[in-house]
Design a protein around this motif. Structure first.
Motif, PDB file in Angstrom:
ATOM      1  N   THR A   6      -1.201   5.922  -5.080  1.00  0.00           N
ATOM      2  CA  THR A   6      -0.114   6.157  -6.025  1.00  0.00           C
ATOM      3  C   THR A   6       1.228   6.145  -5.310  1.00  0.00           C
ATOM      4  O   THR A   6       2.187   5.510  -5.759  1.00  0.00           O
ATOM      5  N   ASP A   7       1.275   6.832  -4.196  1.00  0.00           N
ATOM      6  CA  ASP A   7       2.521   6.868  -3.429  1.00  0.00           C
ATOM      7  C   ASP A   7       2.938   5.459  -2.993  1.00  0.00           C
ATOM      8  O   ASP A   7       4.113   5.090  -3.067  1.00  0.00           O
ATOM      9  N   ALA A   8       1.939   4.705  -2.558  1.00  0.00           N
ATOM     10  CA  ALA A   8       2.245   3.353  -2.083  1.00  0.00           C
ATOM     11  C   ALA A   8       2.796   2.498  -3.205  1.00  0.00           C
ATOM     12  O   ALA A   8       3.797   1.782  -3.039  1.00  0.00           O
ATOM     13  N   LEU A   9       2.167   2.579  -4.368  1.00  0.00           N
ATOM     14  CA  LEU A   9       2.622   1.741  -5.488  1.00  0.00           C
ATOM     15  C   LEU A   9       3.975   2.198  -6.020  1.00  0.00           C
ATOM     16  O   LEU A   9       4.780   1.377  -6.465  1.00  0.00           O
ATOM     17  N   GLU A  10       4.211   3.493  -5.976  1.00  0.00           N
ATOM     18  CA  GLU A  10       5.508   3.968  -6.475  1.00  0.00           C
ATOM     19  C   GLU A  10       6.662   3.498  -5.601  1.00  0.00           C
ATOM     20  O   GLU A  10       7.790   3.386  -6.068  1.00  0.00           O
ATOM     21  N   ARG A  11       6.361   3.213  -4.353  1.00  0.00           N
ATOM     22  CA  ARG A  11       7.410   2.609  -3.505  1.00  0.00           C
ATOM     23  C   ARG A  11       7.846   1.272  -4.090  1.00  0.00           C
ATOM     24  O   ARG A  11       9.021   0.913  -4.042  1.00  0.00           O
ATOM     25  N   LEU A  12       6.877   0.558  -4.623  1.00  0.00           N
ATOM     26  CA  LEU A  12       7.198  -0.762  -5.177  1.00  0.00           C
ATOM     27  C   LEU A  12       7.983  -0.643  -6.476  1.00  0.00           C
ATOM     28  O   LEU A  12       8.916  -1.409  -6.723  1.00  0.00           O
ATOM     29  N   THR A  13       7.597   0.305  -7.304  1.00  0.00           N
ATOM     30  CA  THR A  13       8.261   0.412  -8.602  1.00  0.00           C
ATOM     31  C   THR A  13       9.680   0.957  -8.456  1.00  0.00           C
ATOM     32  O   THR A  13      10.450   0.910  -9.415  1.00  0.00           O
ATOM     33  N   ARG A  14      10.013   1.450  -7.277  1.00  0.00           N
ATOM     34  CA  ARG A  14      11.394   1.877  -7.053  1.00  0.00           C
ATOM     35  C   ARG A  14      12.318   0.689  -6.780  1.00  0.00           C
ATOM     36  O   ARG A  14      13.536   0.822  -6.816  1.00  0.00           O
ATOM     37  N   ILE A 101      13.552 -10.522  -4.572  1.00  0.00           N
ATOM     38  CA  ILE A 101      12.236 -10.900  -4.044  1.00  0.00           C
ATOM     39  C   ILE A 101      12.097 -10.540  -2.567  1.00  0.00           C
ATOM     40  O   ILE A 101      11.033 -10.120  -2.102  1.00  0.00           O
ATOM     41  N   GLY A 102      13.183 -10.693  -1.831  1.00  0.00           N
ATOM     42  CA  GLY A 102      13.125 -10.392  -0.402  1.00  0.00           C
ATOM     43  C   GLY A 102      12.777  -8.936  -0.156  1.00  0.00           C
ATOM     44  O   GLY A 102      11.914  -8.620   0.677  1.00  0.00           O
ATOM     45  N   LEU A 103      13.419  -8.054  -0.887  1.00  0.00           N
ATOM     46  CA  LEU A 103      13.149  -6.625  -0.729  1.00  0.00           C
ATOM     47  C   LEU A 103      11.743  -6.290  -1.204  1.00  0.00           C
ATOM     48  O   LEU A 103      11.017  -5.520  -0.555  1.00  0.00           O
ATOM     49  N   LEU A 104      11.360  -6.870  -2.330  1.00  0.00           N
ATOM     50  CA  LEU A 104      10.028  -6.600  -2.866  1.00  0.00           C
ATOM     51  C   LEU A 104       8.948  -7.070  -1.890  1.00  0.00           C
ATOM     52  O   LEU A 104       7.958  -6.370  -1.663  1.00  0.00           O
ATOM     53  N   ARG A 105       9.140  -8.230  -1.310  1.00  0.00           N
ATOM     54  CA  ARG A 105       8.159  -8.745  -0.350  1.00  0.00           C
ATOM     55  C   ARG A 105       8.001  -7.793   0.834  1.00  0.00           C
ATOM     56  O   ARG A 105       6.901  -7.496   1.285  1.00  0.00           O
ATOM     57  N   LEU A 106       9.135  -7.301   1.301  1.00  0.00           N
ATOM     58  CA  LEU A 106       9.117  -6.357   2.423  1.00  0.00           C
ATOM     59  C   LEU A 106       8.302  -5.114   2.075  1.00  0.00           C
ATOM     60  O   LEU A 106       7.435  -4.676   2.840  1.00  0.00           O
ATOM     61  N   GLU A 107       8.580  -4.560   0.911  1.00  0.00           N
ATOM     62  CA  GLU A 107       7.879  -3.337   0.493  1.00  0.00           C
ATOM     63  C   GLU A 107       6.395  -3.618   0.266  1.00  0.00           C
ATOM     64  O   GLU A 107       5.546  -2.789   0.578  1.00  0.00           O
ATOM     65  N   MET A 108       6.103  -4.785  -0.307  1.00  0.00           N
ATOM     66  CA  MET A 108       4.693  -5.098  -0.586  1.00  0.00           C
ATOM     67  C   MET A 108       3.913  -5.269   0.715  1.00  0.00           C
ATOM     68  O   MET A 108       2.740  -4.897   0.796  1.00  0.00           O
ATOM     69  N   ARG A 109       4.550  -5.827   1.725  1.00  0.00           N
ATOM     70  CA  ARG A 109       3.852  -5.976   3.010  1.00  0.00           C
ATOM     71  C   ARG A 109       3.568  -4.602   3.614  1.00  0.00           C
ATOM     72  O   ARG A 109       2.522  -4.378   4.218  1.00  0.00           O
ATOM     73  N   ARG A 110       4.525  -3.694   3.454  1.00  0.00           N
ATOM     74  CA  ARG A 110       4.297  -2.336   3.963  1.00  0.00           C
ATOM     75  C   ARG A 110       3.135  -1.686   3.239  1.00  0.00           C
ATOM     76  O   ARG A 110       2.301  -1.007   3.846  1.00  0.00           O
ATOM     77  N   VAL A 111       3.092  -1.886   1.919  1.00  0.00           N
ATOM     78  CA  VAL A 111       1.979  -1.316   1.145  1.00  0.00           C
ATOM     79  C   VAL A 111       0.668  -1.950   1.589  1.00  0.00           C
ATOM     80  O   VAL A 111      -0.335  -1.255   1.772  1.00  0.00           O
ATOM     81  N   ALA A 112       0.684  -3.272   1.790  1.00  0.00           N
ATOM     82  CA  ALA A 112      -0.547  -3.966   2.207  1.00  0.00           C
ATOM     83  C   ALA A 112      -1.056  -3.413   3.536  1.00  0.00           C
ATOM     84  O   ALA A 112      -2.272  -3.262   3.725  1.00  0.00           O
ATOM     85  N   GLU A 113      -0.155  -3.084   4.430  1.00  0.00           N
ATOM     86  CA  GLU A 113      -0.578  -2.507   5.709  1.00  0.00           C
ATOM     87  C   GLU A 113      -1.076  -1.079   5.532  1.00  0.00           C
ATOM     88  O   GLU A 113      -2.004  -0.637   6.212  1.00  0.00           O
ATOM     89  N   ALA A 114      -0.471  -0.371   4.574  1.00  0.00           N
ATOM     90  CA  ALA A 114      -0.790   1.040   4.401  1.00  0.00           C
ATOM     91  C   ALA A 114      -2.132   1.258   3.709  1.00  0.00           C
ATOM     92  O   ALA A 114      -2.788   2.286   3.945  1.00  0.00           O
ATOM     93  N   VAL A 115      -2.558   0.318   2.886  1.00  0.00           N
ATOM     94  CA  VAL A 115      -3.777   0.558   2.110  1.00  0.00           C
ATOM     95  C   VAL A 115      -5.031   0.154   2.843  1.00  0.00           C
ATOM     96  O   VAL A 115      -6.132   0.332   2.339  1.00  0.00           O
ATOM     97  N   VAL A 116      -4.894  -0.402   4.037  1.00  0.00           N
ATOM     98  CA  VAL A 116      -6.094  -0.819   4.786  1.00  0.00           C
ATOM     99  C   VAL A 116      -6.918   0.396   5.182  1.00  0.00           C
ATOM    100  O   VAL A 116      -6.354   1.372   5.654  1.00  0.00           O
TER     101      VAL A 116
END
Lengths: 116, 292
Positions: A6-14, A101-116
């Motif tokens: 939830t925390d990870a996804l909420e980073r994206l929705t911000r 998109i640039g900012l979103l991509r950055l955040e999504m990559r962080r989430v992708a690393e965090a959910v492993v």
């Protein structure tokens, strides 16, 4: 839905313009976790995002581009973005057409690393 | 010149962090002393990893030594630091041409020209690549080099070991002939059933893969349409895929066709979209011409 997800996804929705975000199982397109705006059909979007990512991955690999790390579908009225995480989970975000998109991509990559 | 090299060497020995290594490397390179120039440039890259000029110098020395793969890597690093770097785009244009990637060569030479519209060597190289008939005779010269020094370096290289390499040009007359220097490499058009209409993809390790990619793209286009409708987004306009070594941009020139454009990561994504738009226009014109 577990709290770390939830925390990870909420980073994206911000990120301004993002309407919702999901973690999707890449193999079968099932929702692992989601934070979506009302009216967005999470299960259907997850299945289509996974299917789309799978086909584009095959095209990319066949074309010699290797394993994809970012997908961006741009439509007249919005945007669908997918970032594969290393363990096969897909980070999916739905947003407005003109979001950063640039900012979103950055955040999504962080989430992708965090959910492993 | 020899005195200059001695003086610069002494200065660098006194202060290893000095930027004099840039001029020293250039001077050694101009004298054809590629190995010492490589050592100086490599050391400079280690000490100044965020300095585009250091990587650019090292890349040009590597070209002198015939190590094109590492030169490509160094220029890629330059563009990560400075997307508009003239020397990197010029150098990558040379390498793309050498490897038969005419589209990539045009992309980079156009970007080099945008960075420095006065550089006649790029104007001429771009013209020749577009014509697809001539060769780029020598590795690129540094952007900031004085004219006299440039001439000296060129003369040294003309006597050097660079073999001429024929570009690889696809044979078919296609909508892309006037698009990016001809050849249609890295661009293809498929129909909604996954059948290749024009262009194609090929590589040394891949063979001809256009038909296979076309099949996957048709499926992806259908899924893109379904996803856009489900989300009430209207029609889909593009799909960008970032691969490990390439970016793929997929667009629908018409309702029942899909176009794929492929470029390396060094081509900015905004530029890729401009090229895709140009390719889509060409595709629509070509499709109209095919009508009975």
């Amino acid at each position: 839905m577990t709290l770390p997800f939830t925390d990870a996804l909420e980073r994206l929705t911000r990120v301004r313009g993002v309407r919702g975000a999901m973690l999707v199982a890449g193999d079968d397109g099932l929702v692992v976790a989601e934070t979506l705006m009302e009216g967005v059909r999470g299960n259907a979007v997850a299945a289509l995002a996974a299917s789309l990512a799978k086909r584009l991955r095959k095209a990319c690999e066949a074309a010699g581009g290797g394993i994809p790390r970012f997908f961006h579908l741009q439509a007249e009225g919005g945007t669908l973005v997918v970032v594969p995480a290393p363990d096969g989970v897909l980070v999916v975000a739905v947003g407005d057409r003109d979001l950063n998109i640039g900012l979103l991509r950055l955040e999504m990559r962080r989430v992708a690393e965090a959910v492993v | 010149m020899v005195d200059d090299i001695k003086a610069m060497t002494a200065e660098l020995a006194r202060d290893p962090t000095s930027l004099v290594f840039l001029n020293l490397g250039e001077a050694l390179r101009a004298r054809g002393q590629s190995e010492p120039a490589a050592r100086i440039a490599a050391s400079g890259v280690v000490r100044h990893p965020d300095l585009p000029s250091a990587h650019d110098l090292y890349a040009r020395v590597l070209v002198d030594l015939g190590d094109f793969e590492r030169a490509y890597h160094e220029w890629t690093v330059v563009l990560e630091l400075d997307q508009r770097h003239f020397g990197a785009h010029k150098g990558l244009g040379f390498l793309c041409y050498r490897w038969g990637d005419l589209d990539g060569a045009v992309d980079h030479l156009e970007l080099a020209l945008a960075a420095d519209p006065r550089d006649q060597s790029v104007v001429h190289a771009l013209q020749r690549v577009r014509e697809g008939t001539a060769e780029l005779a020598a590795p690129p010269e540094p952007a900031e080099e004085p004219a006299a020094q440039r001439k000296e370096g060129k003369e040294a290289e003309e006597g050097g070991k660079e073999p001429a390499v024929e570009p690889v040009v696809a044979a078919d007359a296609s909508p892309w002939a006037a698009l990016e220097g001809g050849g249609g490499r890295g661009v293809m058009l498929a129909d909604e059933r996954g059948l290749l209409l024009s262009g194609g993809l090929e590589g040394a390790d891949l063979g001809e893969v256009g038909e296979e990619v076309a099949a996957y793209l048709a499926g992806a286009a259908q899924e893109a349409g379904r996803a856009a409708r489900l989300l009430d987004f209207g029609a889909w306009r593009s799909m960008l895929v970032e691969g490990e070594g390439l970016n793929l941009l997929v667009t629908p020139p018409t309702d029942d066709t899909v176009l794929l454009l492929i470029r390396g990561h060094t081509v900015p994504q905004g530029r890729l979209r401009v090229l895709a738009e140009r390719a889509s226009r060409s595709a629509r014109t070509w499709l109209e011409e095919q009508q009975p």
